[in-house]
Design a protein around this motif. Structure first.
Motif, PDB file in Angstrom:
ATOM      1  N   GLN A 126       0.792  -1.221   0.000  1.00  0.00           N
ATOM      2  CA  GLN A 126       0.000   0.000   0.000  1.00  0.00           C
ATOM      3  C   GLN A 126       0.833   1.283   0.000  1.00  0.00           C
ATOM      4  O   GLN A 126       0.671   2.146  -0.856  1.00  0.00           O
ATOM      5  N   LEU A 127       1.709   1.446   0.983  1.00  0.00           N
ATOM      6  CA  LEU A 127       2.426   2.708   1.100  1.00  0.00           C
ATOM      7  C   LEU A 127       3.443   2.890  -0.016  1.00  0.00           C
ATOM      8  O   LEU A 127       3.661   4.007  -0.498  1.00  0.00           O
ATOM      9  N   PHE A 128       4.058   1.800  -0.455  1.00  0.00           N
ATOM     10  CA  PHE A 128       5.031   1.911  -1.537  1.00  0.00           C
ATOM     11  C   PHE A 128       4.365   2.323  -2.844  1.00  0.00           C
ATOM     12  O   PHE A 128       4.909   3.112  -3.613  1.00  0.00           O
ATOM     13  N   LYS A 129       3.167   1.787  -3.094  1.00  0.00           N
ATOM     14  CA  LYS A 129       2.536   2.152  -4.365  1.00  0.00           C
ATOM     15  C   LYS A 129       2.048   3.593  -4.330  1.00  0.00           C
ATOM     16  O   LYS A 129       2.046   4.270  -5.360  1.00  0.00           O
ATOM     17  N   GLN A 130       1.662   4.087  -3.151  1.00  0.00           N
ATOM     18  CA  GLN A 130       1.318   5.498  -3.059  1.00  0.00           C
ATOM     19  C   GLN A 130       2.545   6.371  -3.306  1.00  0.00           C
ATOM     20  O   GLN A 130       2.469   7.399  -3.990  1.00  0.00           O
ATOM     21  N   ILE A 131       3.675   5.960  -2.765  1.00  0.00           N
ATOM     22  CA  ILE A 131       4.900   6.721  -2.970  1.00  0.00           C
ATOM     23  C   ILE A 131       5.339   6.673  -4.437  1.00  0.00           C
ATOM     24  O   ILE A 131       5.884   7.645  -4.968  1.00  0.00           O
ATOM     25  N   LEU A 132       5.046   5.565  -5.129  1.00  0.00           N
ATOM     26  CA  LEU A 132       5.323   5.508  -6.567  1.00  0.00           C
ATOM     27  C   LEU A 132       4.502   6.544  -7.332  1.00  0.00           C
ATOM     28  O   LEU A 132       4.949   7.083  -8.346  1.00  0.00           O
ATOM     29  N   MET A 133       3.284   6.809  -6.856  1.00  0.00           N
ATOM     30  CA  MET A 133       2.476   7.856  -7.495  1.00  0.00           C
ATOM     31  C   MET A 133       3.101   9.224  -7.242  1.00  0.00           C
ATOM     32  O   MET A 133       3.146  10.078  -8.132  1.00  0.00           O
TER      33      MET A 133
END
Length: 589
Positions: A198-205
């Motif tokens: 979850q948090l990593f994919k938000q940071i990818l955005m």
């Protein structure tokens, strides 16, 4: 070692010499001839061995064939011939292979079960390599493989970027328990296995990757059941610069295309939508199975003045509910069966289950009839639409608890009375509550996760109306299974901090657990959202099995064990010392 696969031998090969390899499915020595059903992952073909004269090559091949046992591994060379006794049950049933050479590559010990048997699950999991050889298990695993391949093709073609995120990460327990991994180079500190990316994919955005996906392995230390495992696989997706409908429309089209490709199923051209509140009111579930036509009916207004204290108390409680479930034909239930329904409801929190039973002649029997006058009782029966041959169950208490156990009752009744329609019923459930109140902890908890955006942009409004706040979360449901869940995320740091505060996560704790996310949101985070789909659940639905263990090659038991490898297992003290861990004896008090 082979020129063709067993299950693909057909009439186009008649007259040709081919080489096959596989397992002995069945070997039959009829004296004058031997028949060997040779099996590989593509299927079965009949190998025929004729004895020939003593000392001839055929006689040697016949002797080998006559000695074969179940699951021996063979290489067979022979000539394809039209089969006289056609077997219409298998694709290769119009041909056979006349063996000119058989080589035994490996002998199999006596088997705990045969490939065409279906032993108990404990035996299957202990000898999983044999279980996976069974044609039915091969079919289910290949369904899963085709599912993943189709998803990747679809996403790659649409410009999604397949990005791996860490498996060893930071412990941020907000939901299920983390699996912890001791860090050898940092004494007393631990990594955690991810519950989701979850948090990593938000940071990818935030990093500008725009469209991300990953077939991700996730880990949650929680109780197991038919649709849960300690480690599982999800299709993880995230989109930048989107609203709810952008995500939903894309993944809905993707799911339709994948079902058509993998299992030749055409899902609805447009999935219906239902708010969480409506789903709970009508079906007692946030993942309703729409194949069952039964619905709950609220009757609080009709029972609030009754003499039955359980009903009147719940009807007078702003957070209470009195709900009825009419089961057509349910009057056939015996008293023992009614008690079994009550016991089933009790598993989901019911303290009791009232009922009205109307037999085929119209006679009414009910333990609650005495608490109503004749007109009120007749009005209650009419309101729920009950008629001759029906039974009506009633639940009373807190709104969510009543919804839970009446929803469970609805599912049981639908299955018991054959009311589950054939086919596929997809659904979007939207507008979930932002928070729910945890009585034990005396604080709010996030219904989805703490990074889900609220429907309101105003922080003061959210704080003032936290109890009734609605989130921008959404779930995709199929035949009563939540197959995907997602939301629009919080992209402003001040809103994220406010949500943490409402969840009882103070500033110091928020910095310690989620400081890296809050920092990232400070540097220009785009509006973004996403969804994650349970690969195991979708594969199980496609394969027609109720247990995700059937579509996972090496699953754990419900007691969280791998019977094949013996995991989990003790670790020697020396190895534990290297990672600065000492095991304490379990307390017996």
């Amino acid at each position: 070692m082979r020129t063709h696969y067993c299950g693909l031998v057909d009439e186009t090969l008649i007259g040709q010499t081919i080489t096959l390899a596989g397992w002995t499915d069945v070997a039959r020595n009829l004296g004058g001839v031997c028949f060997v059903d040779l099996r590989d992952h593509e299927g079965i073909v009949q190998v025929t061995v004729e004895p020939g004269s003593p000392g001839s090559t055929n006689a040697e091949v016949f002797a080998v064939a006559a000695s074969l046992g179940y699951e021996d591994v063979l290489q067979v060379e022979g000539v394809v011939r039209a089969r006289q006794a056609v077997n219409e049950k298998i694709p290769t049933g119009k041909v056979e292979v006349i063996a000119t050479r058989i080589t035994v590559l490996s002998k199999a010990a006596p088997l705990p079960f045969h490939a065409h048997e279906n032993p108990g699950e404990e035996t299957r999991l202990r000898y999983r390599y044999l279980d996976l050889r069974r044609p039915e298990m091969q079919r289910m695993q290949r369904t899963r493989i085709r599912l993943v391949q189709a998803l990747r093709r679809h996403l790659d073609a649409d410009g999604f970027q397949d990005i791996e995120t860490p498996i060893l990460t930071k412990a941020t327990p907000e939901g299920a328990r983390d699996f912890l991994v001791p860090a050898r180079m940092h004494a007393g500190e631990f990594y955690a296995l991810p519950q989701s990316p979850q948090l990593f994919k938000q940071i990818l955005m935030v990093a500008g990757f725009d469209r991300y996906y990953q077939i991700a392995r996730c880990f949650r230390d929680e109780a197991l059941r038919a649709d849960r495992q300690l480690e599982f696989t999800q299709l993880d997706m995230e989109f930048a610069f989107v609203r709810e409908r952008d995500v939903q429309d894309y993944v809905e089209a993707m799911v339709r295309a994948v079902f058509r490709e993998v299992v030749d199923v055409d899902l609805d051209a447009q999935f219906p939508r239902m708010t969480w509140a409506e789903a709970m009111r009508r079906y007692g579930s946030d993942k309703p199975d729409l194949r069952i036509g039964l619905e709950l009916v609220d009757v609080a207004d009709l029972v609030k003045d009754s003499g039955f204290a359980v009903f009147s108390a719940a009807a007078g409680d702003p957070d209470g509910r009195v709900a009825a479930l009419r089961i057509p034909g349910g009057a056939s239930l015996s008293r023992k069966q009614i008690d079994e329904y009550a016991a089933h409801a009790a598993k989901y929190g019911a303290k009791g289950l009232a009922y009205i039973k109307i037999d085929e002649a119209g006679a009414v029997s009910s333990p609650i009839a005495k608490f109503f006058d004749e007109a009120a009782f007749a009005a209650l029966i009419a309101h729920v639409g009950a008629g001759n041959g029906d039974i009506v169950f009633f639940g009373a208490g807190g709104y969510n608890k009543v919804s839970d156990f009446m929803g469970a009752l609805r599912l049981k009744a639908g299955k018991d009375f054959g009311l589950v329609q054939d086919g596929w019923k997809p659904l979007w459930v939207t507008d979930f509550p932002m928070f729910e109140w945890d009585e034990e902890a005396q604080r709010y908890v996030a219904l989805h996760h703490p990074f889900t955006a609220p429907a309101v942009d105003d922080i003061a409004d959210l704080r003032a109306n936290a109890r009734t706040a609605v989130s921008r979360g959404y779930d995709m449901v199929l035949n009563g299974n939540e197959i995907g869940g997602g939301s629009i995320r919080i992209h402003r740091p001040e809103m994220q901090s406010a949500v943490f505060e409402l969840l009882g996560i103070g500033e110091e704790e928020a910095r310690a657990k989620f400081g890296f996310l809050l920092d990232a949101l400070n540097y220009g985070a785009p509006p973004h959202g996403g969804i994650a789909f349970g690969i195991d659940r979708i594969a199980a639905l496609m394969a027609g099995t109720e247990s995700i263990r059937d579509v996972i090659p090496f699953p754990k038991t419900t007691t969280a064990q791998c019977l094949m490898t013996g995991a989990p297992s003790p670790i020697p003290d020396g190895q534990l010392a290297e990672v600065h861990v000492q095991v304490r004896a379990e307390s017996k008090s």
